[in-house]
Design a protein around this motif. Sequence first.
Motif, PDB file in Angstrom:
ATOM      1  N   UNK A   1       0.833  -1.192   0.000  1.00  0.00           N
ATOM      2  CA  UNK A   1       0.000   0.000   0.000  1.00  0.00           C
ATOM      3  C   UNK A   1       0.873   1.250   0.000  1.00  0.00           C
ATOM      4  N   UNK A   2       0.411   2.264  -0.699  1.00  0.00           N
ATOM      5  CA  UNK A   2       1.137   3.527  -0.699  1.00  0.00           C
ATOM      6  C   UNK A   2       0.950   4.222   0.644  1.00  0.00           C
ATOM      7  N   UNK A   3       1.738   5.258   0.890  1.00  0.00           N
ATOM      8  CA  UNK A   3       1.615   6.012   2.137  1.00  0.00           C
ATOM      9  C   UNK A   3       0.218   6.622   2.266  1.00  0.00           C
ATOM     10  N   UNK A   4      -0.332   7.104   1.160  1.00  0.00           N
ATOM     11  CA  UNK A   4      -1.678   7.683   1.183  1.00  0.00           C
ATOM     12  C   UNK A   4      -2.720   6.622   1.503  1.00  0.00           C
ATOM     13  N   UNK A   5      -2.560   5.452   0.901  1.00  0.00           N
ATOM     14  CA  UNK A   5      -3.508   4.360   1.147  1.00  0.00           C
ATOM     15  C   UNK A   5      -3.433   3.885   2.594  1.00  0.00           C
ATOM     16  N   UNK A   6      -2.225   3.809   3.123  1.00  0.00           N
ATOM     17  CA  UNK A   6      -2.076   3.403   4.520  1.00  0.00           C
ATOM     18  C   UNK A   6      -2.719   4.415   5.458  1.00  0.00           C
TER      19      UNK A   6
END
Length: 392
Positions: free
Chosen positions: A371-376
């Motif tokens: 997961x990307x930082x935004x998704x996390x």
Amino acid sequence: MNSLRIVADENIPFVEQVFGSLGQVTTLPGRTMTAAQVAEADVLLVRSVTAVNKALLQGSRVKFVGTCTIGTDHLDIAWLQQQGITAASAPGCNANSVVQYALAVMALLRPGWRQMTVGIVGCGNVGDRLRQKLLALGVQVHCYDPWLTPQQVPQLTSLEVVLGCDIVCLHAPLVHTQPHPSWHLLDLPRLQQLGQGTLLMNAGRGAVIDNQALKTVLASRRDLTVALDVWEPEPLLDLELLQQVALATPHIAGYSYDGKVGGTVQIAAALCEHLGLEPVADLKTLLSADASSHQSLAWSGHEGGAGVDAWLNDAILATYDLVGDDSRCRQALLQADGELARARAFDELRKHYPKRREFDSFRLGALPDGLSATEKKSLNQWLATLGMSRQE
């Protein structure tokens, strides 16, 4: 004080531990309680399967009736008041449990639910809790509740608009009288109004849907998906309808361990107030003593590239084995030989329901890889909205 005689449904958790200091506790199957069994009781403690009315209590010593449930349609409140019998319920005790059920149904049957419109019929303790969670998760919500105002629920609209939503959740109490009866609120014409591909779930009261009309509609509308936790009638639900719906459970949406214990504590507090005593039980103390109060969330895992919504669904379903509930329900009821056996099987499913904990009993460790930082960040926020906390 120990001279009090207390008769209680055997499915009320901690009933002897909590109420034992107030009197002598006798537990019985709630659905089959008789007038003779409660005649000498001072206190009657029930759940939703016991009809508490003149037929059960006339001539008895009962002066306090407590139902460890949100709903009170099984209590003849007017008659109890006429007799000077105090009645108490446990509003909100299992609201989080039913919200967990509703979100699990969506996660299982409509994985893209966050991008869909959700209609809620009935914005009491449960419906309003679900409304708030969905809004916090970024979902477009429409609500119908003729007893409320737009000042109380800004998302209020007409029943027709709600029935046009992608997902329709029923959380209405059962009301037979004017001005706003809910009995068979979803009759044949209204069921036919459901949009193409609608997911309909009922976790309120079975008779809010005309179950025979639902059978008729489902016979010709293969596009509809239905999840029923409540039925008309219970416990002798229609086996043909059972086989038509996508998910079938035996009135256990609110049967989380937390919700049931919460109901016990609320009614104990009401009885103590009735008796002029200090409360004898504390919900946090009872729950925290259980080892399942601090579980680590077990991710089941997805293939690489799964979107953040898929991980949210995975987390929701990791807290609640909804498929297992459905499987046990179908197996027990379809194998039962005759109506009496079916009724017993329905009640046994409730009596021996596995311990289910709510979202706030789960602790989050590392988030899934990929997961990307935004998704996390989004996933962390959503899981916190559900009530899950970080692993300490």
